[in-house]
Design an enzyme around this catalytic site. Structure first.
Site, PDB file in Angstrom:
ATOM      1  N   HIS A 141      10.143  -0.696   9.260  1.00 33.66           N
ATOM      2  CA  HIS A 141       8.915  -1.429   8.915  1.00 33.66           C
ATOM      3  C   HIS A 141       9.061  -2.344   7.680  1.00 33.66           C
ATOM      4  O   HIS A 141       9.699  -3.372   7.748  1.00 33.66           O
ATOM      5  CB  HIS A 141       7.725  -0.487   8.752  1.00 33.66           C
ATOM      6  CG  HIS A 141       7.237   0.112  10.040  1.00 33.66           C
ATOM      7  ND1 HIS A 141       7.145  -0.574  11.230  1.00 33.66           N
ATOM      8  CD2 HIS A 141       6.807   1.378  10.324  1.00 33.66           C
ATOM      9  CE1 HIS A 141       6.686   0.206  12.180  1.00 33.66           C
ATOM     10  NE2 HIS A 141       6.477   1.392  11.661  1.00 33.66           N
ATOM     11  N   ASP A 172       0.848  -1.201   0.000  1.00 32.13           N
ATOM     12  CA  ASP A 172       0.000   0.000   0.000  1.00 32.13           C
ATOM     13  C   ASP A 172       0.886   1.255   0.000  1.00 32.13           C
ATOM     14  O   ASP A 172       0.848   2.040   0.932  1.00 32.13           O
ATOM     15  CB  ASP A 172      -0.941  -0.004   1.225  1.00 32.13           C
ATOM     16  CG  ASP A 172      -0.208  -0.067   2.560  1.00 32.13           C
ATOM     17  OD1 ASP A 172       0.989  -0.443   2.590  1.00 32.13           O
ATOM     18  OD2 ASP A 172      -0.817   0.269   3.596  1.00 32.13           O
TER      19      ASP A 172
HETATM   20  C1  BDR Z   1       2.795  -0.793   8.703  1.00 33.34           C
HETATM   21  O1  BDR Z   1       1.679   0.093   8.541  1.00 33.34           O
HETATM   22  C2  BDR Z   1       1.884   0.938   7.444  1.00 33.34           C
HETATM   23  O2  BDR Z   1       1.620   2.266   7.811  1.00 33.34           O
HETATM   24  C3  BDR Z   1       3.317   0.779   7.026  1.00 33.34           C
HETATM   25  O3  BDR Z   1       3.464   0.922   5.622  1.00 33.34           O
HETATM   26  C4  BDR Z   1       3.652  -0.620   7.466  1.00 33.34           C
HETATM   27  O4  BDR Z   1       3.288  -1.555   6.491  1.00 33.34           O
HETATM   28  C5  BDR Z   1       3.491  -0.511  10.017  1.00 33.34           C
HETATM   29  O5  BDR Z   1       2.625  -0.755  11.068  1.00 33.34           O
HETATM   30 CA    CA Z   2       2.858  -0.889   4.151  1.00 33.95          CA
END
Ligand code: BDR
Ligand code: CA
Length: 331
Positions: A246, A12
């Site tokens: 992340h 995303d």
């Molecule tokens: C996840 O949530 C999204 O905002 C980031 O892209 C990542 O996949 C982190 O909690």
């Molecule tokens: Ca993500």
């Protein structure tokens, strides 16, 4: 020589998704066969536009299939523009026109088609809410046997959540899909906040990268990362102007699992109430519970609990600073 990891990337984008995509494109052991998009950090339409944009400016005509726009049953919310920018890439001031458009099929259809075409060969790396995987499982119940493995950036076991005291954003955005994924029975690894919160990347890293590899793709990433670091430095001033790694850590796990300590166990997701989106891991493994949902035959997940953060950061650095960028595919 064949490339070690054939990947479908479910994403995303999203700033850390962009970094993860570029790590995957840059790493010699990874071949990104296709990208599937979902709502999450942005709308699914924006996610698709960003996936097309990020790949094309990096010189790669990788197929992009658009996926789900809302959770399987939870009421949809609004994308967090204050974290990733309203456009998901830190509100880019301009964009060049790029070639290409999304595939005619949906993300779930694309996943199933590719899994059938390459049985046992594809790793699905998913770093977003998990509706596309949920729908793909409904289309093809044998999907867990058709895929080589699934690696998720999702959830948390011991670390506090980032959208509630117990929930991580990708799981919380679609808890029903996440629970389907954790109980489907594939070879599954979870790279959650337990490890992604250990890897803090300063904005100076992206500035250095853009200077080292002068290219529209590294400039775009630098711009996006600056915005993302503004958010994190506001909520965690002690980190400096920096962000968490992340999504990129799902790919780091894929190519360098030795940098992680994992535990294996059954994981379930809370689908309503105050704990909505919590990923709960059975840490005993062999006890009988009177509570239904924890039967012994429920599949197990490899959950990453610790990481060699310094080595992970070094790998991200050398990979992204490699010679991987091609001329942009402008329209
Ligand atoms: C996840 O949530 C999204 O905002 C980031 O892209 C990542 O996949 C982190 O909690
Ligand atoms: Ca993500």
């Amino acid at each position: 020589m064949s490339i070690k990891h054939k990947v479908i990337f479910d994403t995303d984008p999203g700033v850390d998704d962009a970094m993860a995509l570029y790590f995957a494109l840059a790493h010699p052991d990874i071949e990104v066969l296709g990208i599937t998009t979902t709502f999450g950090n942005v709308t699914v339409q924006q996610a698709t536009e960003n996936a097309l944009y990020l790949t094309r400016i990096a010189g790669r005509a990788i197929p992009v299939a658009q996926g789900v726009s809302v959770p399987l049953s939870k009421a949809p919310g609004l994308p967090p523009g204050f974290i990733h920018g309203d456009d998901g890439l830190g509100n880019l001031p301009t964009r060049v026109s790029v070639q290409g458009q999304a595939e005619a099929c949906s993300a779930a259809e694309y996943i199933v088609k590719m899994a059938r075409a390459y049985p046992g060969e594809i790793t699905l790396v998913a770093v977003a809410p998990l509706g596309n995987l949920g729908l793909a499982l409904r289309l093809e119940p044998a999907l867990p046997q058709l895929l080589k493995k699934v690696v998720l950036m999702a959830g948390t076991i011991n670390e506090p959540g980032n959208v509630s005291p117990v929930a991580e954003a990708n799981v919380w955005n679609d808890p029903d899909a996440a629970d389907l994924v954790f109980t489907a029975g594939w070879n599954l690894a979870m790279v959650g906040l337990d490890v992604t919160h250990r890897v803090v990347i300063p904005s100076g890293f992206f500035t250095q990268l853009a200077a080292h590899q002068q290219h529209i793709a590294t400039d775009t990433l630098k711009h996006a990362a600056d915005f993302y670091c503004n958010f994190y430095s506001a909520i965690r001033p002690d980190l400096g102007h920096a962000c968490y790694g992340h999504d990129v850590l799902a790919f780091v796990y894929l190519v360098a699992p030795e940098l992680f300590t994992t535990a294996k166990g059954r994981i379930r997701v809370a689908k309503e109430g105050i704990a909505n989106g919590q990923t709960m891991m059975d840490k005993h493994g062999s006890l009988f519970y009177p509570q239904p949902g924890w039967e012994a035959e429920k599949p197990e997940t490899h959950a990453c609990l610790q990481i060699n953060a310094e080595a992970a950061m070094a790998l991200i650095d050398t990979t992204l600073k490699g010679n991987w960028l091609l001329p942009a595919l402008t329209a």
